[in-house]
Design a protein around this motif. Structure first.
Motif, PDB file in Angstrom:
ATOM      1  N   TRP A  80       0.827  -0.952   0.159  1.00  0.00           N
ATOM      2  CA  TRP A  80      -0.039   0.066   0.085  1.00  0.00           C
ATOM      3  C   TRP A  80       0.660   1.433   0.104  1.00  0.00           C
ATOM      4  O   TRP A  80       0.502   2.376  -0.773  1.00  0.00           O
ATOM      5  CB  TRP A  80      -0.849  -0.111   1.342  1.00  0.00           C
ATOM      6  CG  TRP A  80      -1.660   1.161   1.177  1.00  0.00           C
ATOM      7  CD1 TRP A  80      -2.959   1.550   0.464  1.00  0.00           C
ATOM      8  CD2 TRP A  80      -1.505   2.252   2.147  1.00  0.00           C
ATOM      9  NE1 TRP A  80      -3.360   2.724   1.057  1.00  0.00           N
ATOM     10  CE2 TRP A  80      -2.664   3.110   2.082  1.00  0.00           C
ATOM     11  CE3 TRP A  80      -0.737   2.290   3.147  1.00  0.00           C
ATOM     12  CZ2 TRP A  80      -2.658   4.320   2.755  1.00  0.00           C
ATOM     13  CZ3 TRP A  80      -0.699   3.737   3.963  1.00  0.00           C
ATOM     14  CH2 TRP A  80      -1.814   4.438   3.788  1.00  0.00           C
ATOM     15  N   LEU A  81       1.832   1.352   0.699  1.00  0.00           N
ATOM     16  CA  LEU A  81       2.822   2.434   1.002  1.00  0.00           C
ATOM     17  C   LEU A  81       3.669   2.636  -0.602  1.00  0.00           C
ATOM     18  O   LEU A  81       3.626   3.856  -0.996  1.00  0.00           O
ATOM     19  CB  LEU A  81       3.893   2.265   2.041  1.00  0.00           C
ATOM     20  CG  LEU A  81       3.385   2.516   3.458  1.00  0.00           C
ATOM     21  CD1 LEU A  81       4.277   2.160   4.412  1.00  0.00           C
ATOM     22  CD2 LEU A  81       2.725   3.839   3.564  1.00  0.00           C
TER      23      LEU A  81
ATOM     24  N   ASN B 117       2.395   1.629  -3.242  1.00  0.00           N
ATOM     25  CA  ASN B 117       1.323   2.103  -4.366  1.00  0.00           C
ATOM     26  C   ASN B 117       1.185   3.740  -4.256  1.00  0.00           C
ATOM     27  O   ASN B 117       1.209   4.502  -5.332  1.00  0.00           O
ATOM     28  CB  ASN B 117       0.266   1.367  -4.195  1.00  0.00           C
ATOM     29  CG  ASN B 117       0.392   0.092  -5.132  1.00  0.00           C
ATOM     30  OD1 ASN B 117       0.837   0.226  -6.238  1.00  0.00           O
ATOM     31  ND2 ASN B 117      -0.635  -0.579  -5.001  1.00  0.00           N
ATOM     32  N   LYS B 118       1.044   4.174  -2.921  1.00  0.00           N
ATOM     33  CA  LYS B 118       0.707   5.474  -2.522  1.00  0.00           C
ATOM     34  C   LYS B 118       2.162   6.329  -3.122  1.00  0.00           C
ATOM     35  O   LYS B 118       1.863   7.331  -3.551  1.00  0.00           O
ATOM     36  CB  LYS B 118       0.409   5.420  -1.045  1.00  0.00           C
ATOM     37  CG  LYS B 118      -0.270   6.780  -0.863  1.00  0.00           C
ATOM     38  CD  LYS B 118      -0.855   7.143   0.364  1.00  0.00           C
ATOM     39  CE  LYS B 118      -1.264   8.406   0.643  1.00  0.00           C
ATOM     40  NZ  LYS B 118      -2.286   8.621   1.567  1.00  0.00           N
ATOM     41  N   TYR B 119       3.172   5.959  -2.559  1.00  0.00           N
ATOM     42  CA  TYR B 119       4.172   6.901  -2.571  1.00  0.00           C
ATOM     43  C   TYR B 119       5.291   6.785  -3.695  1.00  0.00           C
ATOM     44  O   TYR B 119       5.806   7.762  -4.005  1.00  0.00           O
ATOM     45  CB  TYR B 119       4.991   7.073  -1.220  1.00  0.00           C
ATOM     46  CG  TYR B 119       3.903   7.772  -0.178  1.00  0.00           C
ATOM     47  CD1 TYR B 119       3.659   9.028  -0.219  1.00  0.00           C
ATOM     48  CD2 TYR B 119       3.436   6.769   0.878  1.00  0.00           C
ATOM     49  CE1 TYR B 119       2.852   9.661   0.824  1.00  0.00           C
ATOM     50  CE2 TYR B 119       2.665   7.310   1.937  1.00  0.00           C
ATOM     51  CZ  TYR B 119       2.560   8.695   1.752  1.00  0.00           C
ATOM     52  OH  TYR B 119       1.620   9.253   2.713  1.00  0.00           O
TER      53      TYR B 119
ATOM     54  N   GLY C 172       2.573   5.250  -7.622  1.00  0.00           N
ATOM     55  CA  GLY C 172       1.618   6.102  -8.234  1.00  0.00           C
ATOM     56  C   GLY C 172       2.483   7.373  -8.925  1.00  0.00           C
ATOM     57  O   GLY C 172       2.030   7.534 -10.041  1.00  0.00           O
TER      58      GLY C 172
END
Length: 160
Positions: free
Chosen positions: A20-21, A23-25, A28
């Motif tokens: 998740w981290l 993907n987000k930072y 993405g």
């Protein structure tokens, strides 16, 4: 080696949090940059295609203009040939007419001079005949003297 369910769950949770981290930072912004790059490349390819189409159209226009210029040049050359041929014919015709006119004038001048010469010769021969006759009458000479006098006057006339 032993299997611990709590450590497996903890590992899966840690993996999902990491995913998740990322993907987000990380993923993405990375995917955003890659998408912008893809769009830029696509725009450049479209611009290149448009430029190629425009260049082909421009080349076609230039080719058409060049063909038109060649046709015009050929027409001008043909017109110049026709004009020069016509002028050459006019010059030859004019020269022939002038030559004929000069020939006719020369023939008239020759005839006139011939007639003047004949008239002058007749006048001179008549005058010489009178002189010969008067000399012959004056001298009352014999036939031999008369022949010498005639020959003398004929020689004078021939030398003139």
């Amino acid at each position: 080696m032993s299997f611990y369910p709590s450590s497996t769950i903890f590992t899966i949770i840690a993996f999902l949090v990491l995913l998740w981290l990322l993907n987000k930072y990380a993923f993405g912004p990375l995917f955003g940059v890659m998408e912008k790059r893809r769009q830029l490349i696509q725009e450049q390819m479209n611009a290149a295609a448009n430029s190629r189409v425009e260049a082909e159209a421009s080349m076609a226009e230039q080719k058409a203009a060049l063909d038109e210029a060649r046709k015009e040049a050929y027409a001008i050359i043909e017109q110049a040939r026709a004009t020069s041929s016509k002028q050459a014919e006019e010059i030859v015709s004019s020269a022939k007419n002038e030559a004929t006119r000069l020939k006719d004038e020369a023939l008239k001048d020759i005839e006139s001079e011939k007639n003047k010469a004949i008239s002058a010769l007749r006048t001179e021969v008549g005058g010489i005949s009178v002189q010969i006759a008067s000399k012959i009458i004056e001298k009352q000479v014999d036939e031999k003297s008369q022949e010498e006098i005639v020959n003398k006057y004929l020689n004078e006339v021939g030398s003139k």
